[in-house]
Write a protein that holds these residues in place. Structure first.
Motif, PDB file in Angstrom:
ATOM      1  N   ALA A 110       0.833  -1.207   0.000  1.00  0.00           N
ATOM      2  CA  ALA A 110       0.000   0.000   0.000  1.00  0.00           C
ATOM      3  C   ALA A 110       0.866   1.254   0.000  1.00  0.00           C
ATOM      4  O   ALA A 110       0.587   2.230  -0.711  1.00  0.00           O
ATOM      5  CB  ALA A 110      -0.920  -0.007   1.220  1.00  0.00           C
ATOM      6  N   PHE A 111       1.933   1.223   0.778  1.00  0.00           N
ATOM      7  CA  PHE A 111       2.824   2.379   0.851  1.00  0.00           C
ATOM      8  C   PHE A 111       3.484   2.647  -0.502  1.00  0.00           C
ATOM      9  O   PHE A 111       3.535   3.796  -0.967  1.00  0.00           O
ATOM     10  CB  PHE A 111       3.893   2.144   1.921  1.00  0.00           C
ATOM     11  CG  PHE A 111       4.949   3.222   1.945  1.00  0.00           C
ATOM     12  CD1 PHE A 111       4.640   4.507   2.352  1.00  0.00           C
ATOM     13  CD2 PHE A 111       6.254   2.945   1.547  1.00  0.00           C
ATOM     14  CE1 PHE A 111       5.611   5.512   2.366  1.00  0.00           C
ATOM     15  CE2 PHE A 111       7.219   3.931   1.550  1.00  0.00           C
ATOM     16  CZ  PHE A 111       6.903   5.217   1.969  1.00  0.00           C
ATOM     17  N   HIS A 112       3.961   1.598  -1.144  1.00  0.00           N
ATOM     18  CA  HIS A 112       4.607   1.781  -2.440  1.00  0.00           C
ATOM     19  C   HIS A 112       3.616   2.312  -3.484  1.00  0.00           C
ATOM     20  O   HIS A 112       3.959   3.176  -4.294  1.00  0.00           O
ATOM     21  CB  HIS A 112       5.209   0.461  -2.918  1.00  0.00           C
ATOM     22  CG  HIS A 112       6.413   0.048  -2.129  1.00  0.00           C
ATOM     23  ND1 HIS A 112       6.771  -1.263  -1.943  1.00  0.00           N
ATOM     24  CD2 HIS A 112       7.335   0.776  -1.458  1.00  0.00           C
ATOM     25  CE1 HIS A 112       7.867  -1.321  -1.204  1.00  0.00           C
ATOM     26  NE2 HIS A 112       8.211  -0.091  -0.886  1.00  0.00           N
ATOM     27  N   ALA A 113       2.390   1.797  -3.439  1.00  0.00           N
ATOM     28  CA  ALA A 113       1.371   2.257  -4.391  1.00  0.00           C
ATOM     29  C   ALA A 113       1.047   3.729  -4.177  1.00  0.00           C
ATOM     30  O   ALA A 113       0.952   4.508  -5.132  1.00  0.00           O
ATOM     31  CB  ALA A 113       0.114   1.403  -4.243  1.00  0.00           C
ATOM     32  N   LEU A 114       0.890   4.122  -2.909  1.00  0.00           N
ATOM     33  CA  LEU A 114       0.575   5.523  -2.602  1.00  0.00           C
ATOM     34  C   LEU A 114       1.768   6.425  -2.886  1.00  0.00           C
ATOM     35  O   LEU A 114       1.597   7.568  -3.325  1.00  0.00           O
ATOM     36  CB  LEU A 114       0.147   5.649  -1.134  1.00  0.00           C
ATOM     37  CG  LEU A 114      -1.223   5.058  -0.810  1.00  0.00           C
ATOM     38  CD1 LEU A 114      -1.433   4.953   0.694  1.00  0.00           C
ATOM     39  CD2 LEU A 114      -2.339   5.901  -1.434  1.00  0.00           C
ATOM     40  N   SER A 115       2.977   5.919  -2.634  1.00  0.00           N
ATOM     41  CA  SER A 115       4.177   6.719  -2.885  1.00  0.00           C
ATOM     42  C   SER A 115       4.316   7.050  -4.363  1.00  0.00           C
ATOM     43  O   SER A 115       4.768   8.139  -4.731  1.00  0.00           O
ATOM     44  CB  SER A 115       5.423   5.979  -2.396  1.00  0.00           C
ATOM     45  OG  SER A 115       5.403   5.839  -0.989  1.00  0.00           O
ATOM     46  N   ARG A 116       3.941   6.098  -5.205  1.00  0.00           N
ATOM     47  CA  ARG A 116       4.027   6.351  -6.650  1.00  0.00           C
ATOM     48  C   ARG A 116       3.115   7.502  -7.072  1.00  0.00           C
ATOM     49  O   ARG A 116       3.378   8.190  -8.053  1.00  0.00           O
ATOM     50  CB  ARG A 116       3.669   5.081  -7.421  1.00  0.00           C
ATOM     51  CG  ARG A 116       4.766   4.028  -7.410  1.00  0.00           C
ATOM     52  CD  ARG A 116       4.510   2.952  -8.470  1.00  0.00           C
ATOM     53  NE  ARG A 116       3.332   2.161  -8.175  1.00  0.00           N
ATOM     54  CZ  ARG A 116       3.341   1.050  -7.436  1.00  0.00           C
ATOM     55  NH1 ARG A 116       4.476   0.633  -6.904  1.00  0.00           N
ATOM     56  NH2 ARG A 116       2.237   0.378  -7.221  1.00  0.00           N
ATOM     57  N   LYS A 117       2.058   7.716  -6.309  1.00  0.00           N
ATOM     58  CA  LYS A 117       1.111   8.778  -6.647  1.00  0.00           C
ATOM     59  C   LYS A 117       1.430  10.099  -5.951  1.00  0.00           C
ATOM     60  O   LYS A 117       1.216  11.175  -6.518  1.00  0.00           O
ATOM     61  CB  LYS A 117      -0.314   8.341  -6.264  1.00  0.00           C
ATOM     62  CG  LYS A 117      -0.827   7.157  -7.066  1.00  0.00           C
ATOM     63  CD  LYS A 117      -2.173   6.679  -6.549  1.00  0.00           C
ATOM     64  CE  LYS A 117      -3.272   7.683  -6.786  1.00  0.00           C
ATOM     65  NZ  LYS A 117      -4.599   7.149  -6.402  1.00  0.00           N
ATOM     66  N   PHE A 118       1.914  10.010  -4.715  1.00  0.00           N
ATOM     67  CA  PHE A 118       2.032  11.225  -3.896  1.00  0.00           C
ATOM     68  C   PHE A 118       3.470  11.581  -3.518  1.00  0.00           C
ATOM     69  O   PHE A 118       3.694  12.441  -2.684  1.00  0.00           O
ATOM     70  CB  PHE A 118       1.179  11.076  -2.638  1.00  0.00           C
ATOM     71  CG  PHE A 118      -0.263  10.817  -2.934  1.00  0.00           C
ATOM     72  CD1 PHE A 118      -1.054  11.804  -3.489  1.00  0.00           C
ATOM     73  CD2 PHE A 118      -0.835   9.571  -2.689  1.00  0.00           C
ATOM     74  CE1 PHE A 118      -2.394  11.572  -3.778  1.00  0.00           C
ATOM     75  CE2 PHE A 118      -2.170   9.325  -2.968  1.00  0.00           C
ATOM     76  CZ  PHE A 118      -2.958  10.326  -3.526  1.00  0.00           C
ATOM     77  N   HIS A 119       4.439  10.901  -4.114  1.00  0.00           N
ATOM     78  CA  HIS A 119       5.830  11.239  -3.855  1.00  0.00           C
ATOM     79  C   HIS A 119       6.081  12.677  -4.319  1.00  0.00           C
ATOM     80  O   HIS A 119       5.700  13.052  -5.439  1.00  0.00           O
ATOM     81  CB  HIS A 119       6.737  10.270  -4.629  1.00  0.00           C
ATOM     82  CG  HIS A 119       8.142  10.252  -4.134  1.00  0.00           C
ATOM     83  ND1 HIS A 119       8.958  11.360  -4.178  1.00  0.00           N
ATOM     84  CD2 HIS A 119       8.878   9.258  -3.578  1.00  0.00           C
ATOM     85  CE1 HIS A 119      10.138  11.054  -3.685  1.00  0.00           C
ATOM     86  NE2 HIS A 119      10.113   9.785  -3.306  1.00  0.00           N
ATOM     87  N   PRO A 120       6.695  13.524  -3.493  1.00  0.00           N
ATOM     88  CA  PRO A 120       6.936  14.926  -3.882  1.00  0.00           C
ATOM     89  C   PRO A 120       7.682  15.074  -5.200  1.00  0.00           C
ATOM     90  O   PRO A 120       7.461  16.052  -5.929  1.00  0.00           O
ATOM     91  CB  PRO A 120       7.763  15.464  -2.710  1.00  0.00           C
ATOM     92  CG  PRO A 120       7.327  14.651  -1.540  1.00  0.00           C
ATOM     93  CD  PRO A 120       7.100  13.272  -2.090  1.00  0.00           C
ATOM     94  N   ASP A 121       8.540  14.126  -5.540  1.00  0.00           N
ATOM     95  CA  ASP A 121       9.283  14.224  -6.797  1.00  0.00           C
ATOM     96  C   ASP A 121       8.367  14.178  -8.015  1.00  0.00           C
ATOM     97  O   ASP A 121       8.719  14.699  -9.085  1.00  0.00           O
ATOM     98  CB  ASP A 121      10.301  13.084  -6.896  1.00  0.00           C
ATOM     99  CG  ASP A 121      11.522  13.337  -6.021  1.00  0.00           C
ATOM    100  OD1 ASP A 121      11.601  14.432  -5.414  1.00  0.00           O
ATOM    101  OD2 ASP A 121      12.376  12.447  -5.922  1.00  0.00           O
ATOM    102  N   ARG A 122       7.195  13.552  -7.875  1.00  0.00           N
ATOM    103  CA  ARG A 122       6.267  13.455  -9.007  1.00  0.00           C
ATOM    104  C   ARG A 122       5.693  14.821  -9.371  1.00  0.00           C
ATOM    105  O   ARG A 122       5.099  14.987 -10.454  1.00  0.00           O
ATOM    106  CB  ARG A 122       5.136  12.481  -8.689  1.00  0.00           C
ATOM    107  CG  ARG A 122       5.599  11.036  -8.514  1.00  0.00           C
ATOM    108  CD  ARG A 122       4.423  10.092  -8.461  1.00  0.00           C
ATOM    109  NE  ARG A 122       3.690  10.063  -9.736  1.00  0.00           N
ATOM    110  CZ  ARG A 122       4.027   9.337 -10.775  1.00  0.00           C
ATOM    111  NH1 ARG A 122       5.112   8.584 -10.750  1.00  0.00           N
ATOM    112  NH2 ARG A 122       3.314   9.362 -11.885  1.00  0.00           N
ATOM    113  N   PHE A 123       5.821  15.777  -8.459  1.00  0.00           N
ATOM    114  CA  PHE A 123       5.256  17.113  -8.696  1.00  0.00           C
ATOM    115  C   PHE A 123       6.348  18.153  -8.922  1.00  0.00           C
ATOM    116  O   PHE A 123       6.080  19.354  -8.893  1.00  0.00           O
ATOM    117  CB  PHE A 123       4.384  17.515  -7.500  1.00  0.00           C
ATOM    118  CG  PHE A 123       3.282  16.547  -7.204  1.00  0.00           C
ATOM    119  CD1 PHE A 123       2.064  16.618  -7.857  1.00  0.00           C
ATOM    120  CD2 PHE A 123       3.482  15.524  -6.280  1.00  0.00           C
ATOM    121  CE1 PHE A 123       1.057  15.710  -7.585  1.00  0.00           C
ATOM    122  CE2 PHE A 123       2.480  14.613  -5.989  1.00  0.00           C
ATOM    123  CZ  PHE A 123       1.263  14.702  -6.662  1.00  0.00           C
TER     124      PHE A 123
END
Length: 312
Positions: free
Chosen positions: A46-59
């Motif tokens: 769950a953490f990895h899935a959420l990190s892929r969406k909300f990781h600060p680097d993605r923005f």
């Protein structure tokens, strides 16, 4: 979002960020979108899935406005939930404090599902993803902070408070908002100061036995500075100062510290009373003599200094 603010994030993702932000104070399981008692493996997934969406680097490079702070807070909260629920000791403590969150997963008698078999490519991708996350400043800092906390706790268990204090100071600089570090640092600071104070007191007693009042006085002053509650150090400092004919205000100051820290000690009351009497503060001196007489009418100091000179 603030009125008139331009944010370069799709509306759907904005809604997801706001929904997660609203759950910052929820349980670790809820933050990760899991049922109570979810296994460590489910937590990691769950953490990895959420990190892929909300990781600060993605923005990175986008116009985020007020959402920058929201994204940082959300990602930090996800890290916290993952760290607690995937660490056996922290997870156990968390579940002990919140027994209603144990759920049925992993419970006694619960049927265990056969783990899904991953292909070599899937394993490689998972390993690469974990390595990438571990290198991120957020996770790297959290990992280093936790290492310092663990080492500090080991020193605390051995009563090595100065070592623990140094490690926790470094951890506090890495993560100033870490509640666990703040609590440990406050506790260790008190214990370290108390330990130093007792060490200085013992050193002073040895120096007095060797006839070295000057160095003993330095050690006693250090003991009181480290821990104002060390009444014995304050009392002995006052006695040495009195023998040396020091300034009466300094002597009285240490005698007062001794009384403040241990108001039930008769000899402290008598000493302070004598000093105040010599300074002409008869009414205040009488107050301490009366208290000394009440506390210990047969105490040697009361008989010597109070009953003879102050026949109440």
């Amino acid at each position: 979002m603030a009125e008139g603010e331009t944010v370069d994030i799709p509306q759907e993702r904005q809604a997801e960020i706001l929904a997660l932000e609203a759950k910052l104070k929820a349980t670790h399981f809820e933050v990760l979108g899991l049922a109570p008692g979810a296994t460590s493996e489910e937590v990691r997934s769950a953490f990895h899935a959420l990190s892929r969406k909300f990781h600060p680097d993605r923005f990175h490079g986008r116009q985020l406005g007020s959402f920058k702070g929201k994204i940082d807070a959300v990602f930090k909260r996800l890290i916290e939930a993952n760290n607690v629920l995937t660490d056996a000791e922290k997870r156990q403590k968390y579940l002990d404090e919140n027994p209603g969150l144990r759920g049925s997963a992993g419970g006694a008698g619960a049927p265990s599902a056969a783990p899904a078999v991953k292909t070599a490519d899937e394993e490689a991708r998972d390993a690469e993803r974990r390595a990438r996350f571990a290198r991120h400043p957020y996770l790297a800092r959290a990992s280093r902070t936790q290492e310092h906390i663990t080492k500090a706790k080991a020193h605390i268990a051995k009563h090595e408070y100065s070592h623990a204090f140094s490690l926790l100071n470094i951890a506090a600089q890495m993560d100033p908002q870490n509640a666990e570090v703040k609590a440990l640092l406050n506790d260790v600071r008190k214990k370290n100061d108390s330990q130093r104070s007792e060490t200085d007191l013992k050193r002073a007693e040895e120096l007095v036995s060797q006839g070295n009042d000057d160095l003993a006085l330095q050690a006693l002053r250090a003991a009181v500075n480290a821990n104002a509650s060390n009444h014995e150090a304050a009392y002995k400092a006052a006695l040495i100062l009195e023998r040396k004919g020091a300034d009466v205000r300094e002597i009285t100051g240490y005698a007062q510290k001794a009384v403040d820290a241990a108001p039930g000690r008769v000899e402290y009351r008598v000493l302070l009373g004598r000093l105040l009497d010599a300074a002409g503060m008869k009414a205040l001196a009488k107050k301490h003599f009366e208290e000394a007489l009440r506390l210990g009418p047969d105490h040697p100091d009361v008989k010597k200094h109070v009953k003879k000179r102050w026949p109440f």
